[in-house]
Design an enzyme around this catalytic site. Structure first.
Site, PDB file in Angstrom:
ATOM      1  CG  HIS A  59      -1.853  -1.140   1.274  1.00  0.00           C
ATOM      2  ND1 HIS A  59      -3.103  -1.095   0.695  1.00  0.00           N
ATOM      3  CD2 HIS A  59      -1.729  -2.388   1.805  1.00  0.00           C
ATOM      4  CE1 HIS A  59      -3.716  -2.258   0.879  1.00  0.00           C
ATOM      5  NE2 HIS A  59      -2.893  -3.063   1.539  1.00  0.00           N
ATOM      6  NE  ARG A  61      -2.082   3.183   3.568  1.00  0.00           N
ATOM      7  CZ  ARG A  61      -2.846   2.129   3.728  1.00  0.00           C
ATOM      8  NH1 ARG A  61      -3.774   1.831   2.828  1.00  0.00           N
ATOM      9  NH2 ARG A  61      -2.706   1.343   4.775  1.00  0.00           N
ATOM     10  CG  ASN A  91      -6.438   0.224  -0.338  1.00  0.00           C
ATOM     11  OD1 ASN A  91      -5.349   0.207  -0.896  1.00  0.00           O
ATOM     12  ND2 ASN A  91      -6.573  -0.020   0.959  1.00  0.00           N
ATOM     13  CG  HIS A 178      -9.518  -9.110   1.672  1.00  0.00           C
ATOM     14  ND1 HIS A 178      -8.518  -8.857   2.571  1.00  0.00           N
ATOM     15  CD2 HIS A 178     -10.665  -9.173   2.397  1.00  0.00           C
ATOM     16  CE1 HIS A 178      -9.035  -8.752   3.791  1.00  0.00           C
ATOM     17  NE2 HIS A 178     -10.345  -8.949   3.710  1.00  0.00           N
ATOM     18  CG  HIS A 231      -3.913 -10.787   3.208  1.00  0.00           C
ATOM     19  ND1 HIS A 231      -5.192 -11.287   3.086  1.00  0.00           N
ATOM     20  CD2 HIS A 231      -4.021  -9.460   2.957  1.00  0.00           C
ATOM     21  CE1 HIS A 231      -6.018 -10.317   2.780  1.00  0.00           C
ATOM     22  NE2 HIS A 231      -5.330  -9.191   2.684  1.00  0.00           N
ATOM     23  CG  ASP A 304      -1.576  -6.457   3.751  1.00  0.00           C
ATOM     24  OD1 ASP A 304      -1.796  -5.420   3.080  1.00  0.00           O
ATOM     25  OD2 ASP A 304      -2.428  -6.946   4.521  1.00  0.00           O
ATOM     26  CG  HIS A 308      -2.869   2.825   8.822  1.00  0.00           C
ATOM     27  ND1 HIS A 308      -3.729   3.240   7.824  1.00  0.00           N
ATOM     28  CD2 HIS A 308      -3.019   1.484   8.921  1.00  0.00           C
ATOM     29  CE1 HIS A 308      -4.378   2.188   7.345  1.00  0.00           C
ATOM     30  NE2 HIS A 308      -3.966   1.113   7.984  1.00  0.00           N
ATOM     31  N   PRO A 322      -6.770  -1.143  10.523  1.00  0.00           N
ATOM     32  CG  PRO A 322      -7.822  -2.725   9.157  1.00  0.00           C
ATOM     33  CD  PRO A 322      -8.031  -1.371   9.787  1.00  0.00           C
ATOM     34  N   GLY A 323      -3.570  -2.679   9.896  1.00  0.00           N
ATOM     35  CA  GLY A 323      -2.427  -2.628   8.994  1.00  0.00           C
ATOM     36  C   GLY A 323      -1.116  -2.454   9.714  1.00  0.00           C
TER      37      GLY A 323
END
Length: 430
Positions: A59, A61, A91, A178, A231, A304, A308, A322-323
Protein backbone atom coordinates in the site's frame (compact mmCIF):
# COMPACT_ATOMS: atom_id res chain seq x y z
CA UNK A 1 28.88 1.96 -21.24
CA UNK A 2 28.36 1.61 -17.48
CA UNK A 3 30.01 -1.12 -15.45
CA UNK A 4 29.69 -2.37 -11.89
CA UNK A 5 31.94 -4.95 -10.23
CA UNK A 6 30.48 -6.69 -7.17
CA UNK A 7 33.27 -8.40 -5.27
CA UNK A 8 33.17 -11.10 -2.56
CA UNK A 9 29.51 -12.02 -3.08
CA UNK A 10 28.04 -15.46 -2.33
CA UNK A 11 25.27 -16.35 -4.82
CA UNK A 12 22.54 -18.21 -2.91
CA UNK A 13 24.95 -18.55 0.03
CA UNK A 14 27.52 -20.54 -1.94
CA UNK A 15 31.23 -19.82 -2.50
CA UNK A 16 32.33 -16.22 -2.88
CA UNK A 17 32.78 -14.87 -6.42
CA UNK A 18 32.97 -11.54 -8.21
CA UNK A 19 30.18 -10.39 -10.53
CA UNK A 20 30.85 -8.02 -13.42
CA UNK A 21 27.86 -6.08 -14.72
CA UNK A 22 27.85 -4.18 -18.01
CA UNK A 23 24.93 -1.94 -18.96
CA UNK A 24 22.68 -3.65 -16.44
CA UNK A 25 23.43 -7.23 -17.49
CA UNK A 26 25.69 -9.78 -15.79
CA UNK A 27 28.60 -10.44 -18.12
CA UNK A 28 31.02 -12.45 -15.98
CA UNK A 29 30.84 -14.42 -12.74
CA UNK A 30 34.22 -15.66 -11.51
CA UNK A 31 36.67 -15.37 -8.66
CA UNK A 32 39.47 -12.79 -8.77
CA UNK A 33 38.04 -10.40 -11.36
CA UNK A 34 39.77 -7.07 -11.88
CA UNK A 35 37.67 -3.93 -12.11
CA UNK A 36 37.72 -2.40 -15.61
CA UNK A 37 38.74 1.25 -15.86
CA UNK A 38 35.91 3.49 -14.73
CA UNK A 39 33.84 0.68 -13.23
CA UNK A 40 32.01 1.21 -9.95
CA UNK A 41 33.05 -1.32 -7.30
CA UNK A 42 30.77 -2.73 -4.60
CA UNK A 43 32.47 -4.91 -1.99
CA UNK A 44 29.82 -7.37 -0.80
CA UNK A 45 32.02 -8.49 2.11
CA UNK A 46 30.75 -12.07 1.87
CA UNK A 47 27.07 -11.17 1.69
CA UNK A 48 24.56 -13.59 0.17
CA UNK A 49 23.61 -12.55 -3.37
CA UNK A 50 19.97 -13.14 -4.33
CA UNK A 51 17.65 -11.95 -7.09
CA UNK A 52 15.96 -8.69 -6.11
CA UNK A 53 12.78 -9.19 -4.09
CA UNK A 54 9.30 -8.75 -5.58
CA UNK A 55 6.35 -7.80 -3.36
CA UNK A 56 2.87 -8.53 -4.74
CA UNK A 57 1.04 -6.61 -2.02
CA UNK A 58 2.01 -3.06 -0.98
CA UNK A 59 0.00 0.00 0.00
CA UNK A 60 1.59 3.25 -1.18
CA UNK A 61 -1.49 5.36 -0.29
CA UNK A 62 -0.91 7.80 -3.16
CA UNK A 63 -3.12 9.39 -4.41
CA UNK A 64 -5.23 10.59 -1.51
CA UNK A 65 -3.48 9.15 1.54
CA UNK A 66 -0.17 10.97 1.40
CA UNK A 67 -0.26 11.68 5.14
CA UNK A 68 0.51 7.96 5.64
CA UNK A 69 2.77 7.10 2.66
CA UNK A 70 3.68 8.21 -0.85
CA UNK A 71 5.09 6.46 -3.87
CA UNK A 72 8.43 8.04 -3.01
CA UNK A 73 8.59 7.06 0.66
CA UNK A 74 7.27 3.59 -0.11
CA UNK A 75 9.86 3.19 -2.85
CA UNK A 76 12.61 4.17 -0.43
CA UNK A 77 11.41 1.61 2.12
CA UNK A 78 11.22 -1.04 -0.59
CA UNK A 79 14.76 -0.42 -1.84
CA UNK A 80 16.13 -0.53 1.71
CA UNK A 81 14.30 -3.83 2.22
CA UNK A 82 15.92 -5.45 -0.83
CA UNK A 83 12.91 -5.08 -3.13
CA UNK A 84 13.30 -4.23 -6.79
CA UNK A 85 9.62 -4.48 -7.80
CA UNK A 86 6.42 -3.83 -5.86
CA UNK A 87 2.71 -4.02 -6.67
CA UNK A 88 0.72 -1.03 -5.40
CA UNK A 89 -2.80 -1.83 -4.20
CA UNK A 90 -5.76 0.15 -5.57
CA UNK A 91 -7.49 1.35 -2.37
CA UNK A 92 -6.40 4.94 -2.96
CA UNK A 93 -8.50 8.10 -3.27
CA UNK A 94 -9.53 8.12 -6.05
CA UNK A 95 -9.55 4.35 -6.37
CA UNK A 96 -7.22 2.90 -9.00
CA UNK A 97 -10.10 1.68 -11.17
CA UNK A 98 -9.20 3.57 -14.36
CA UNK A 99 -6.26 4.03 -16.71
CA UNK A 100 -5.82 7.60 -15.42
CA UNK A 101 -5.10 6.56 -11.84
CA UNK A 102 -2.97 3.49 -12.57
CA UNK A 103 -0.88 5.50 -15.03
CA UNK A 104 -0.34 8.18 -12.37
CA UNK A 105 1.01 5.61 -9.90
CA UNK A 106 3.13 3.94 -12.58
CA UNK A 107 4.52 7.28 -13.75
CA UNK A 108 5.44 8.38 -10.21
CA UNK A 109 7.26 5.10 -9.64
CA UNK A 110 9.23 5.51 -12.86
CA UNK A 111 10.14 9.11 -12.00
CA UNK A 112 11.50 8.10 -8.61
CA UNK A 113 13.29 5.11 -10.10
CA UNK A 114 14.27 3.25 -6.95
CA UNK A 115 12.03 0.25 -7.60
CA UNK A 116 9.69 -0.88 -10.36
CA UNK A 117 6.19 0.17 -9.24
CA UNK A 118 3.37 -1.86 -10.79
CA UNK A 119 -0.15 -0.61 -10.04
CA UNK A 120 -2.81 -3.14 -9.14
CA UNK A 121 -6.15 -2.25 -10.74
CA UNK A 122 -9.46 -2.52 -8.92
CA UNK A 123 -11.75 -5.39 -9.90
CA UNK A 124 -14.90 -3.34 -9.36
CA UNK A 125 -15.69 0.35 -9.75
CA UNK A 126 -14.78 2.21 -6.58
CA UNK A 127 -14.13 -1.13 -4.85
CA UNK A 128 -17.90 -1.26 -4.50
CA UNK A 129 -18.26 -4.90 -5.50
CA UNK A 130 -21.22 -4.19 -7.80
CA UNK A 131 -19.87 -3.38 -11.28
CA UNK A 132 -16.69 -4.53 -13.00
CA UNK A 133 -14.06 -1.86 -13.59
CA UNK A 134 -12.50 -1.43 -17.05
CA UNK A 135 -10.01 -4.28 -16.70
CA UNK A 136 -9.08 -4.29 -20.37
CA UNK A 137 -8.43 -0.55 -20.49
CA UNK A 138 -6.11 -0.75 -17.49
CA UNK A 139 -4.36 -3.82 -18.90
CA UNK A 140 -3.77 -1.98 -22.20
CA UNK A 141 -2.65 1.26 -20.54
CA UNK A 142 0.95 2.41 -20.27
CA UNK A 143 0.93 0.96 -16.77
CA UNK A 144 0.32 -2.48 -18.28
CA UNK A 145 -1.71 -3.70 -15.32
CA UNK A 146 -1.36 -7.46 -14.82
CA UNK A 147 -3.01 -7.87 -11.42
CA UNK A 148 -6.47 -6.81 -10.28
CA UNK A 149 -7.85 -6.81 -6.75
CA UNK A 150 -10.41 -5.11 -4.55
CA UNK A 151 -7.80 -5.64 -1.84
CA UNK A 152 -9.24 -5.12 1.66
CA UNK A 153 -12.72 -5.73 0.28
CA UNK A 154 -13.66 -9.20 -0.83
CA UNK A 155 -15.46 -9.56 -4.15
CA UNK A 156 -18.34 -11.22 -2.36
CA UNK A 157 -20.79 -11.53 -5.24
CA UNK A 158 -20.03 -14.86 -6.97
CA UNK A 159 -21.41 -13.63 -10.30
CA UNK A 160 -19.13 -10.58 -10.29
CA UNK A 161 -16.17 -12.76 -9.33
CA UNK A 162 -17.01 -15.25 -12.06
CA UNK A 163 -17.12 -12.51 -14.69
CA UNK A 164 -13.84 -11.03 -13.43
CA UNK A 165 -12.14 -14.41 -13.74
CA UNK A 166 -13.53 -14.90 -17.25
CA UNK A 167 -12.09 -11.53 -18.31
CA UNK A 168 -8.82 -12.42 -16.57
CA UNK A 169 -8.53 -15.59 -18.63
CA UNK A 170 -8.86 -13.63 -21.88
CA UNK A 171 -6.49 -10.83 -20.80
CA UNK A 172 -3.91 -13.18 -19.20
CA UNK A 173 -4.04 -11.26 -15.94
CA UNK A 174 -4.52 -12.49 -12.38
CA UNK A 175 -7.36 -11.73 -9.98
CA UNK A 176 -6.09 -11.33 -6.40
CA UNK A 177 -8.80 -11.92 -3.83
CA UNK A 178 -9.05 -10.73 -0.23
CA UNK A 179 -10.87 -13.81 1.02
CA UNK A 180 -13.42 -12.69 3.60
CA UNK A 181 -17.11 -13.43 3.62
CA UNK A 182 -18.37 -10.16 5.08
CA UNK A 183 -21.57 -11.81 6.27
CA UNK A 184 -19.44 -13.72 8.79
CA UNK A 185 -17.19 -10.86 9.90
CA UNK A 186 -19.55 -8.01 10.77
CA UNK A 187 -17.93 -5.96 13.52
CA UNK A 188 -15.01 -8.40 13.77
CA UNK A 189 -11.96 -7.10 15.63
CA UNK A 190 -9.80 -10.19 16.20
CA UNK A 191 -9.46 -13.87 15.39
CA UNK A 192 -12.46 -15.78 16.71
CA UNK A 193 -10.99 -17.83 19.52
CA UNK A 194 -9.98 -17.89 23.15
CA UNK A 195 -8.01 -14.63 23.06
CA UNK A 196 -10.88 -12.63 21.52
CA UNK A 197 -13.37 -14.11 23.96
CA UNK A 198 -11.15 -13.26 26.92
CA UNK A 199 -10.61 -9.70 25.71
CA UNK A 200 -14.23 -9.06 24.75
CA UNK A 201 -13.46 -8.53 21.04
CA UNK A 202 -15.86 -9.61 18.28
CA UNK A 203 -14.41 -12.63 16.50
CA UNK A 204 -13.34 -13.01 12.86
CA UNK A 205 -13.98 -16.72 12.13
CA UNK A 206 -11.52 -18.74 10.10
CA UNK A 207 -14.39 -20.06 7.97
CA UNK A 208 -14.92 -16.57 6.55
CA UNK A 209 -11.63 -17.01 4.70
CA UNK A 210 -11.83 -20.70 3.86
CA UNK A 211 -15.27 -20.61 2.26
CA UNK A 212 -14.36 -17.79 -0.14
CA UNK A 213 -11.13 -19.53 -1.16
CA UNK A 214 -13.03 -22.76 -1.88
CA UNK A 215 -15.67 -20.91 -3.90
CA UNK A 216 -13.13 -18.93 -5.90
CA UNK A 217 -11.03 -21.98 -6.69
CA UNK A 218 -14.13 -23.57 -8.21
CA UNK A 219 -14.86 -20.44 -10.23
CA UNK A 220 -11.23 -20.19 -11.41
CA UNK A 221 -11.30 -23.83 -12.51
CA UNK A 222 -14.44 -23.22 -14.55
CA UNK A 223 -13.06 -20.02 -16.14
CA UNK A 224 -9.58 -21.50 -16.66
CA UNK A 225 -8.27 -18.34 -15.06
CA UNK A 226 -5.46 -17.45 -12.70
CA UNK A 227 -6.49 -16.74 -9.11
CA UNK A 228 -4.20 -15.38 -6.42
CA UNK A 229 -5.28 -15.49 -2.78
CA UNK A 230 -4.01 -12.59 -0.68
CA UNK A 231 -2.58 -12.95 2.83
CA UNK A 232 -3.96 -16.35 3.80
CA UNK A 233 -4.02 -16.88 7.54
CA UNK A 234 -5.76 -20.12 8.57
CA UNK A 235 -4.56 -23.71 8.60
CA UNK A 236 -7.73 -24.99 6.95
CA UNK A 237 -7.30 -22.57 4.04
CA UNK A 238 -4.07 -24.41 3.30
CA UNK A 239 -6.04 -27.66 3.00
CA UNK A 240 -8.37 -26.02 0.48
CA UNK A 241 -5.43 -24.74 -1.57
CA UNK A 242 -3.65 -28.08 -1.53
CA UNK A 243 -6.75 -29.83 -2.87
CA UNK A 244 -7.33 -27.19 -5.56
CA UNK A 245 -3.73 -27.29 -6.77
CA UNK A 246 -3.80 -31.08 -6.94
CA UNK A 247 -6.90 -30.77 -9.14
CA UNK A 248 -5.07 -28.45 -11.55
CA UNK A 249 -6.62 -25.13 -10.53
CA UNK A 250 -4.39 -22.19 -11.44
CA UNK A 251 -4.30 -20.77 -7.92
CA UNK A 252 -1.43 -19.17 -6.05
CA UNK A 253 -1.31 -17.79 -2.54
CA UNK A 254 0.69 -15.45 -0.37
CA UNK A 255 1.44 -15.25 3.34
CA UNK A 256 2.59 -12.13 5.16
CA UNK A 257 5.65 -12.00 7.40
CA UNK A 258 3.45 -11.13 10.37
CA UNK A 259 1.32 -14.23 9.88
CA UNK A 260 4.53 -16.28 9.93
CA UNK A 261 5.72 -14.83 13.24
CA UNK A 262 3.01 -13.17 15.32
CA UNK A 263 -0.08 -14.64 16.99
CA UNK A 264 -3.24 -13.37 18.63
CA UNK A 265 -1.53 -13.69 22.01
CA UNK A 266 -0.19 -10.17 21.35
CA UNK A 267 -3.68 -8.70 21.56
CA UNK A 268 -3.78 -8.71 25.37
CA UNK A 269 -2.22 -5.23 25.40
CA UNK A 270 -5.01 -3.81 23.21
CA UNK A 271 -2.24 -2.03 21.27
CA UNK A 272 -3.70 -1.20 17.82
CA UNK A 273 -0.30 -1.76 16.21
CA UNK A 274 -1.30 -5.44 16.34
CA UNK A 275 -4.60 -4.87 14.54
CA UNK A 276 -4.50 -6.21 10.99
CA UNK A 277 -6.87 -7.72 8.41
CA UNK A 278 -6.98 -10.70 8.30
CA UNK A 279 -6.25 -10.78 12.02
CA UNK A 280 -3.35 -12.43 13.74
CA UNK A 281 -4.29 -16.06 14.26
CA UNK A 282 -3.24 -18.85 16.64
CA UNK A 283 0.15 -20.49 17.08
CA UNK A 284 -1.21 -23.57 15.27
CA UNK A 285 -2.12 -21.41 12.26
CA UNK A 286 1.30 -19.76 12.29
CA UNK A 287 3.01 -23.13 12.37
CA UNK A 288 0.86 -24.32 9.47
CA UNK A 289 1.79 -21.22 7.43
CA UNK A 290 5.49 -21.96 7.83
CA UNK A 291 5.12 -25.59 6.84
CA UNK A 292 2.98 -24.77 3.80
CA UNK A 293 5.43 -22.11 2.63
CA UNK A 294 8.28 -24.61 2.85
CA UNK A 295 6.19 -27.19 0.99
CA UNK A 296 5.19 -24.76 -1.76
CA UNK A 297 1.44 -24.88 -1.15
CA UNK A 298 1.85 -21.21 -0.25
CA UNK A 299 3.76 -19.72 -3.16
CA UNK A 300 5.12 -16.41 -1.95
CA UNK A 301 5.72 -14.03 0.91
CA UNK A 302 4.06 -10.64 0.39
CA UNK A 303 4.26 -7.91 3.00
CA UNK A 304 0.80 -6.29 2.86
CA UNK A 305 2.83 -3.19 3.81
CA UNK A 306 0.11 -0.94 5.25
CA UNK A 307 1.38 2.37 6.65
CA UNK A 308 -0.99 4.53 8.70
CA UNK A 309 -0.43 8.04 10.03
CA UNK A 310 -0.45 8.32 13.82
CA UNK A 311 -4.02 9.61 14.00
CA UNK A 312 -5.27 6.33 12.51
CA UNK A 313 -3.34 4.06 14.88
CA UNK A 314 -2.82 5.99 18.14
CA UNK A 315 -6.41 5.52 19.25
CA UNK A 316 -8.59 2.94 20.95
CA UNK A 317 -8.63 -0.54 19.42
CA UNK A 318 -12.12 -0.38 17.93
CA UNK A 319 -11.46 2.86 16.04
CA UNK A 320 -7.95 2.05 14.81
CA UNK A 321 -7.37 1.13 11.18
CA UNK A 322 -5.89 -2.31 10.50
CA UNK A 323 -2.43 -2.63 8.99
CA UNK A 324 1.29 -2.93 9.64
CA UNK A 325 4.55 -1.84 8.03
CA UNK A 326 6.43 -4.65 6.33
CA UNK A 327 8.88 -3.70 3.59
CA UNK A 328 12.03 -3.22 5.69
CA UNK A 329 11.41 -6.11 8.07
CA UNK A 330 10.20 -8.82 5.67
CA UNK A 331 13.59 -10.40 5.03
CA UNK A 332 14.49 -10.48 8.72
CA UNK A 333 11.20 -12.14 9.69
CA UNK A 334 11.67 -14.70 6.93
CA UNK A 335 15.18 -15.49 8.19
CA UNK A 336 13.91 -15.91 11.75
CA UNK A 337 10.87 -18.03 10.91
CA UNK A 338 12.08 -20.03 7.90
CA UNK A 339 15.86 -19.91 7.37
CA UNK A 340 17.19 -20.28 10.89
CA UNK A 341 14.85 -23.24 11.68
CA UNK A 342 16.00 -24.93 8.45
CA UNK A 343 12.66 -24.74 6.63
CA UNK A 344 14.13 -22.77 3.69
CA UNK A 345 17.64 -22.43 2.29
CA UNK A 346 18.71 -19.39 0.26
CA UNK A 347 17.39 -20.91 -2.96
CA UNK A 348 14.07 -21.23 -1.14
CA UNK A 349 14.20 -17.60 -0.07
CA UNK A 350 14.77 -16.62 -3.69
CA UNK A 351 11.79 -18.76 -4.68
CA UNK A 352 9.28 -17.15 -2.30
CA UNK A 353 10.59 -13.57 -2.37
CA UNK A 354 11.75 -13.27 -5.98
CA UNK A 355 11.06 -16.00 -8.50
CA UNK A 356 7.44 -16.99 -7.86
CA UNK A 357 6.23 -13.43 -7.23
CA UNK A 358 7.75 -12.36 -10.56
CA UNK A 359 6.06 -15.29 -12.31
CA UNK A 360 2.66 -14.53 -10.77
CA UNK A 361 2.98 -10.81 -11.59
CA UNK A 362 4.22 -11.54 -15.13
CA UNK A 363 7.53 -9.66 -14.73
CA UNK A 364 9.95 -11.25 -17.21
CA UNK A 365 12.99 -9.22 -16.07
CA UNK A 366 12.52 -9.73 -12.32
CA UNK A 367 13.19 -12.82 -10.21
CA UNK A 368 15.79 -13.99 -12.70
CA UNK A 369 18.65 -16.34 -11.74
CA UNK A 370 22.00 -14.98 -10.61
CA UNK A 371 23.78 -16.00 -13.81
CA UNK A 372 25.68 -14.61 -16.77
CA UNK A 373 23.43 -12.99 -19.37
CA UNK A 374 20.71 -12.19 -16.81
CA UNK A 375 19.60 -8.76 -15.55
CA UNK A 376 21.73 -7.44 -12.70
CA UNK A 377 18.83 -7.00 -10.29
CA UNK A 378 19.93 -8.14 -6.86
CA UNK A 379 19.58 -8.04 -3.10
CA UNK A 380 22.76 -8.50 -1.06
CA UNK A 381 22.04 -9.92 2.39
CA UNK A 382 24.13 -10.19 5.55
CA UNK A 383 22.48 -13.12 7.38
CA UNK A 384 24.70 -12.76 10.44
CA UNK A 385 23.81 -9.17 11.27
CA UNK A 386 21.29 -8.38 14.01
CA UNK A 387 19.39 -5.13 14.30
CA UNK A 388 16.78 -3.53 16.54
CA UNK A 389 13.59 -2.33 14.87
CA UNK A 390 12.59 1.29 15.52
CA UNK A 391 9.60 2.59 13.62
CA UNK A 392 10.90 6.13 13.56
CA UNK A 393 14.07 4.95 11.84
CA UNK A 394 12.24 3.29 8.95
CA UNK A 395 11.86 5.07 5.62
CA UNK A 396 8.06 5.03 5.53
CA UNK A 397 6.16 8.14 6.55
CA UNK A 398 4.36 6.05 9.17
CA UNK A 399 5.88 4.15 12.10
CA UNK A 400 3.25 1.44 12.77
CA UNK A 401 5.54 -1.58 13.00
CA UNK A 402 4.54 -4.50 15.24
CA UNK A 403 8.24 -5.33 15.64
CA UNK A 404 9.11 -2.17 17.58
CA UNK A 405 12.08 -2.88 19.85
CA UNK A 406 12.54 -6.44 18.59
CA UNK A 407 16.01 -7.69 17.63
CA UNK A 408 15.79 -9.39 14.26
CA UNK A 409 18.39 -11.25 12.21
CA UNK A 410 19.67 -10.26 8.79
CA UNK A 411 20.15 -6.97 7.00
CA UNK A 412 20.13 -5.85 3.39
CA UNK A 413 23.66 -4.72 2.53
CA UNK A 414 22.73 -3.38 -0.89
CA UNK A 415 20.00 -3.44 -3.54
CA UNK A 416 20.80 -3.30 -7.24
CA UNK A 417 18.24 -2.55 -9.96
CA UNK A 418 19.47 -3.34 -13.49
CA UNK A 419 23.06 -2.58 -12.57
CA UNK A 420 22.34 0.56 -10.53
CA UNK A 421 22.77 0.58 -6.76
CA UNK A 422 19.53 1.86 -5.22
CA UNK A 423 20.34 1.24 -1.56
CA UNK A 424 23.56 0.51 0.30
CA UNK A 425 24.45 0.14 3.97
CA UNK A 426 21.07 1.41 5.14
CA UNK A 427 20.95 4.46 2.90
CA UNK A 428 19.03 5.09 -0.30
CA UNK A 429 21.27 5.94 -3.25
CA UNK A 430 19.68 8.93 -4.99
Amino acid sequence: MSQLLITNARPYGEDAVDVLVTDGVVTTIAAGLTAPDGAEVLDARGAVLLPGFVDLHVHLREPGGEESETVETGSRAAALGGFTAIFAMPNTDPVADSDVVVEHVWRRGAEIGLVDVHPVGAVTVGLGGERLAELGTMADSRAGVRMFSDDGRCVNDPLIMRRALEYASVLDVVIAQHAEDHRLTGGAQAHEGAAAARLGLTGWPATAEETIVARDCALAREARARLHVCHISTARTIDVLRTAKAAGVQVSAEVTPHHLLLTDSRLSSYDPVNKVNPPLRTADDTRAMREALAEGVIDVVATDHAPHAAQYKDTEWQAAKPGMLGLQTALSVLIETMVEPGLLDWHGVARVLSERPAEIGRLPDQGRPVAEGEPATFALVDPDAVWTVRGTNLASKAANTPYEGMRLPGTVVATVLRGRITAQDGKVQE
